[in-house]
Design a protein around this motif. Structure first.
Motif, short mmCIF file in Angstrom:
data_model
loop_
_atom_site.label_atom_id
_atom_site.label_comp_id
_atom_site.label_asym_id
_atom_site.label_seq_id
_atom_site.Cartn_x
_atom_site.Cartn_y
_atom_site.Cartn_z
N ILE A 129 0.87 -1.18 0.00
CA ILE A 129 0.00 0.00 0.00
C ILE A 129 0.90 1.22 0.00
O ILE A 129 1.76 1.37 0.86
N ARG A 130 0.68 2.09 -0.97
CA ARG A 130 1.51 3.29 -1.11
C ARG A 130 0.80 4.55 -0.64
O ARG A 130 1.44 5.50 -0.20
N ALA A 131 -0.52 4.58 -0.78
CA ALA A 131 -1.26 5.77 -0.37
C ALA A 131 -2.73 5.42 -0.23
O ALA A 131 -3.21 4.43 -0.78
N GLU A 132 -3.44 6.23 0.55
CA GLU A 132 -4.90 6.13 0.63
C GLU A 132 -5.50 7.35 -0.04
O GLU A 132 -5.07 8.48 0.21
N LEU A 133 -6.45 7.12 -0.92
CA LEU A 133 -7.11 8.20 -1.65
C LEU A 133 -8.52 8.36 -1.13
O LEU A 133 -9.38 7.50 -1.35
N LYS A 134 -8.77 9.44 -0.43
CA LYS A 134 -10.10 9.69 0.16
C LYS A 134 -11.11 9.98 -0.94
O LYS A 134 -10.82 10.69 -1.91
N ASP A 135 -12.29 9.41 -0.79
CA ASP A 135 -13.41 9.65 -1.71
C ASP A 135 -13.06 9.38 -3.17
O ASP A 135 -13.57 10.02 -4.08
#
Length: 152
Positions: free
Chosen positions: A130-136
């Motif tokens: 996992i490299r990043a979380e993208l909200k919405d």
């Protein structure tokens, strides 16, 4: 008896496309589905599609679609028929796609809904992180992870 599958690159075979379209309709919510346009999506420039077929019956059981973008591969779709899930077929599709791009790309990436625990587990088993979380990302309240994997 152990089921055996072969992974093949899609070449536009009408019967295979019809089977993939059926899997697409049953795998993704209508809002995200390529149903009715699947054949167009897989013909896009730099797009590759792979499908899994049972060796004993030739039944199409799943697919993966990805796009080569300069030096990275973006996996845009992975779907397996419900009756073949949790048997390693998704992993086999992912690993075959990564292998196909060895020497052509340095990185593979994808987006996955944070609530899709089965898919996240599959990608982690394949070596993605996992490299990043993208909200919405998908819609309000529906987040995604960006996951990646260096291609040696």
């Amino acid at each position: 008896m152990s089921l055996e599958f072969e992974i093949k690159e899609l070449r536009g075979e009408a019967s295979v496309l019809a089977a993939l379209e059926t899997i697409e309709k049953k795998s993704f919510p209508k809002a995200y589905s390529w149903a009715g346009q699947f054949h167009l999506e897989v013909k896009r420039r730099n797009t590759k599609a792979f499908f899994a077929r049972r060796i004993d019956t030739s039944e199409v059981a799943g697919y993966l679609v990805c796009t080569l973008n300069s030096d990275f591969v973006l996996i845009t779709r992975v779907a397996v028929k419900a009756s073949y899930r949790r048997k390693g077929l998704g992993l086999k599709l992912v690993l075959e796609a990564i292998s196909h791009f060895h020497g052509k790309a340095t990185d593979a990436c994808l987006h996955v809904e944070t609530s899709n625990k089965a898919a996240i587990a599959l990608y982690l088993r394949a070596g993605f992180t996992i490299r990043a979380e993208l909200k919405d990302y998908y819609r309000f309240g529906s987040h995604a992870y960006t996951m990646g994997l260096p291609i040696p």
